[in-house]
Design an enzyme around this catalytic site. Sequence first.
Site, PDB file in Angstrom:
ATOM      1  N   CYS A 191       0.954  -1.153   0.145  1.00 54.48           N
ATOM      2  CA  CYS A 191       0.074   0.161   0.036  1.00 54.48           C
ATOM      3  C   CYS A 191       0.813   1.227   0.180  1.00 54.48           C
ATOM      4  CB  CYS A 191      -0.847  -0.059   1.310  1.00 54.48           C
ATOM      5  SG  CYS A 191      -1.631   1.367   1.662  1.00 54.48           S
ATOM      6  N   CYS A 229       0.291   3.940   2.729  1.00 58.12           N
ATOM      7  CA  CYS A 229       0.662   3.301   3.919  1.00 58.12           C
ATOM      8  C   CYS A 229       2.251   3.649   4.122  1.00 58.12           C
ATOM      9  CB  CYS A 229       0.371   1.943   4.084  1.00 58.12           C
ATOM     10  SG  CYS A 229      -1.358   1.502   3.987  1.00 58.12           S
TER      11      CYS A 229
END
Length: 144
Positions: free
Chosen positions: A72, A75
Amino acid sequence: MANMDSKLNVACAHCLATNRVPAQRLEEGPVCGRCKQELLDGRPVELTDANFDLFTQRTELPVLVDFWAPWCGPCVGMAPQFDLAARQLKGRAVLVKVNSDDNPKTSARFGIRSIPTLVRLDSGREKSRRTGALQAAQIVSLVG
Ligand SMILES: [Zn+2]
């Protein structure tokens, strides 16, 4: 806020022992009574399905959980901001990271549908959450 004479439970990230720490000592680098490692070292704690419940239920400081995954991009981009927030909140809150791929049970229980999601817990109970990457100052304000 706790008064100066009170003690708070703080779980050790290393051995999961519950430590009773006087509120006024939280920012003075308390160590675990069992394993002697620093309890609140200003770095995010990595938790798993195996220890998440014990750790969060045994910790009376605010806990902020970052549900994330290595694939991600937002993230990974937020990680340095999360680290910075952890240093700024040292002794006042515990910042936790949960890899949602490796720990599907915890992620499912919190109904995590998109990441990053930050969940604020008090003694294991959800108080609020935010989805999407945040700057360090925004992360710190979730605890204030
Ligand atoms: Zn310990």
